[in-house]
Design a protein around this motif. Structure first.
Motif, short mmCIF file in Angstrom:
data_model
loop_
_atom_site.label_atom_id
_atom_site.label_comp_id
_atom_site.label_asym_id
_atom_site.label_seq_id
_atom_site.Cartn_x
_atom_site.Cartn_y
_atom_site.Cartn_z
N LYS A 233 22.21 33.78 -14.68
CA LYS A 233 20.28 33.61 -15.75
C LYS A 233 20.31 32.04 -14.94
N ARG A 234 19.54 31.51 -16.21
CA ARG A 234 19.15 30.18 -16.65
C ARG A 234 19.07 29.15 -15.48
N ARG A 235 17.39 30.45 -14.78
CA ARG A 235 17.08 29.05 -13.78
C ARG A 235 15.43 30.16 -13.10
N PHE A 236 14.53 29.45 -12.20
CA PHE A 236 13.60 29.90 -12.07
C PHE A 236 12.81 31.10 -11.44
N TYR A 237 13.49 31.18 -10.90
CA TYR A 237 13.81 32.36 -9.44
C TYR A 237 12.90 33.09 -10.58
N GLU A 238 12.01 34.44 -9.66
CA GLU A 238 11.91 35.46 -9.63
C GLU A 238 12.41 36.84 -10.66
N GLU A 239 14.02 36.37 -9.89
CA GLU A 239 14.50 37.81 -10.69
C GLU A 239 15.44 37.51 -12.29
N ARG A 301 -3.19 35.52 -18.62
CA ARG A 301 -2.58 33.76 -18.64
C ARG A 301 -2.69 33.05 -17.05
N LYS A 302 -3.89 32.35 -16.83
CA LYS A 302 -3.53 31.87 -15.88
C LYS A 302 -2.51 30.93 -15.24
N GLU A 303 -1.19 30.89 -16.37
CA GLU A 303 0.28 30.07 -15.48
C GLU A 303 0.75 30.20 -17.19
N VAL A 304 2.25 30.42 -16.12
CA VAL A 304 3.35 30.28 -17.54
C VAL A 304 3.97 29.18 -17.35
N PHE A 305 4.83 28.33 -18.25
CA PHE A 305 5.47 27.53 -18.12
C PHE A 305 7.17 27.72 -18.19
N TYR A 306 7.92 27.10 -18.28
CA TYR A 306 9.38 27.32 -18.21
C TYR A 306 10.32 25.69 -18.19
N GLU A 307 11.33 25.91 -19.31
CA GLU A 307 11.77 24.89 -19.51
C GLU A 307 13.52 25.34 -19.58
N TYR A 308 14.92 24.72 -19.19
CA TYR A 308 15.65 24.93 -18.81
C TYR A 308 16.65 23.85 -19.28
N HIS A 309 17.14 23.23 -20.36
CA HIS A 309 18.25 22.58 -20.61
C HIS A 309 19.51 22.60 -20.31
N TRP A 310 19.72 21.28 -19.95
CA TRP A 310 21.08 21.40 -19.21
C TRP A 310 22.37 21.57 -20.75
N THR A 319 19.39 20.69 -15.70
CA THR A 319 17.76 20.18 -16.40
C THR A 319 16.16 20.80 -15.76
N MET A 320 15.84 21.57 -15.76
CA MET A 320 14.66 22.17 -14.83
C MET A 320 13.21 22.41 -15.95
N PHE A 321 12.08 22.00 -14.76
CA PHE A 321 11.13 22.19 -15.89
C PHE A 321 10.01 23.25 -14.61
N GLY A 322 8.95 24.09 -15.39
CA GLY A 322 9.06 24.98 -14.02
C GLY A 322 7.74 24.99 -14.83
N TYR A 328 1.27 31.10 -6.98
CA TYR A 328 2.38 29.76 -7.07
C TYR A 328 3.86 29.71 -7.95
N LYS A 329 4.72 28.46 -7.46
CA LYS A 329 5.69 28.86 -8.04
C LYS A 329 6.23 27.54 -8.05
N TYR A 330 6.03 25.84 -9.44
CA TYR A 330 6.71 24.64 -9.16
C TYR A 330 7.68 24.81 -10.05
N ILE A 331 8.59 24.07 -9.21
CA ILE A 331 10.32 24.12 -9.87
C ILE A 331 10.74 22.57 -9.51
N ARG A 332 10.88 21.85 -11.19
CA ARG A 332 11.47 20.20 -10.62
C ARG A 332 12.76 20.20 -11.48
N TYR A 333 13.44 19.60 -11.32
CA TYR A 333 15.02 18.91 -11.83
C TYR A 333 15.02 17.76 -12.12
N GLN A 334 15.17 17.57 -12.90
CA GLN A 334 15.35 16.23 -13.85
C GLN A 334 17.03 16.29 -13.45
N GLY A 335 17.64 14.34 -14.09
CA GLY A 335 18.86 14.22 -14.32
C GLY A 335 19.69 15.05 -12.95
#
Length: 380
Positions: A233-239, A301-310, A319-322, A328-335
């Protein structure tokens, strides 16, 4: 998933300690005269024998626990089990025994938090080999990180590199059993959870309270089975981000409905409290009972948010935010210096074509990051 809770309670991974000023939602149930009990994983920063807040009775274990011959901590006293005792059956037996001996004049809340099917999978001996030789069709995004097609699809480089890591299909948890052997072990281990649910339901029916008991069956996370060449797991992909969620209570809503509205894991506690006591105003999340009663406009809900910390234990995932909407889905990586991701889920449900650079999508591509960082700012 959402980080809004972690912005409030500061627990961002399995090791972060309780800051000492938290009120667990079970406390509100206790104050409303509910009997509360926990059986299984706690896994929120504390490995001590201290009582778990909000529970009248609790039986847990260190960290992820073990499948065979576990040592349980029963309300502060440790007990070692032997003779090939299987953890799933043991927790189920103890949970049902607790239900049988509860005060039947009081309402109750029970949290049966199985170790299964946490890795590394070990089925009960009577289930081992049940699915030997069986295979499933591999997902459409299984080979791209092996053939090099991922470059044309504009996937991030870290995804391709993870294929040969602890969380990749070519090196599943550092084993050589292959993806099909990996899935077989999972499914055979899951049979124990199926049996557990059946036993709990059988007891509720025998006690005549199955129609009036709100039963929530869910996982803490989704799981990848080869999509994008990944497992775990640990990712913002659907599955990975979609969590199994089944809810039953014939007295409150009709059976057989399959709502499409988005809910989040932060909605579980508010849903329970909404049916028992008043939800505190400070608590993030909302009750999804209107979704179950098909009153969609009240809870959509019109949207949901996601974050995962390294995490240092799993350095291959950044680390990622989504943000996700119905389309639509948007994923932004940090670090890391790598490509972000943007998918049209209606036209590309397998998240195969990264449209982050598509000139026709730049309006949405601009608005979603603004909403994402607006949410992060609003929740500190």
């Amino acid at each position: 998933m959402s980080g809004q809770y972690s912005h409030t309670h500061t627990i961002v991974d399995n090791q972060a300690p309780n800051p000492g000023n938290l009120i667990f939602f079970l406390t509100y149930l206790q104050e409303a005269n509910y009997q509360t009990a926990l059986f299984g994983r706690w896994h929120m920063g504390s490995h001590t024998d201290e009582p778990r807040p909000g529970f009248d009775h609790w039986e847990s274990f260190h960290g992820q626990g073990v499948y065979y011959n576990p040592q349980l901590n029963i309300s502060g006293k440790r007990k070692q089990h032997k003779d090939s005792t299987y953890i799933t059956d043991l927790l189920t037996e103890h949970a049902i025994d607790r239900l049988k001996h509860r005060d039947k004049d009081k309402p109750f809340f029970m949290y049966l938090s199985h170790k299964a099917v946490h890795s590394e999978f070990k089925p009960a001996k009577w289930h081992k080999g049940k699915y030997k030789g069986k295979k499933i069709d591999l997902p459409s995004t299984y080979d791209q990180t092996k053939t090099g097609e991922w470059r044309d699809l504009k996937w991030p480089k870290w995804v391709a590199e993870q294929r040969v890591s602890w969380h990749g299909v070519d090196y599943t948890y550092h084993t050589n059993i292959g993806i099909h052997g990996f899935i077989q072990a999972y499914c055979e281990t899951l049979l124990g959870v199926d049996g557990s649910l059946g036993s709990v339901m059988k007891y509720l029916e025998s006690a005549g309270i199955d129609d009036s008991t709100l039963l929530i069956y869910m996982s803490e996370y989704g799981f990848s089975w080869g999509e994008h060449g990944l497992i775990d797991k640990r990712r913002f992909y659907e599955e990975s981000v979609k969590v199994p969620l089944l809810v039953r209570c014939p007295e409150l809503f009709q059976k057989g409905t399959q709502p499409k509205a988005m809910v989040q894991n932060i909605d579980i506690a508010p849903t329970i409290l909404a049916e028992a006591v008043k939800k505190p105003d400070y608590m993030p999340g909302v009750s999804f009972m209107p979704v179950l009663t098909v009153d969609y406009p009240a809870a959509n809900r019109k949207e949901v948010f996601y974050e995962y910390h390294w995490e240092k234990d799993f350095p291959m995932t950044p680390t990622m935010f989504g943000m996700r909407t119905d389309q639509y889905k948007y994923i932004r990586y940090q670090g890391i210096w790598d490509r972000n991701e943007f998918y049209d889920l209606l036209n590309d449900p397998d998240e195969k074509h990264n449209l982050i650079g598509d000139p026709t999508k730049q309006g949405t591509n601009k608005n979603m990051p603004q909403s994402l960082y607006g949410w992060l700012a609003e929740t500190d």
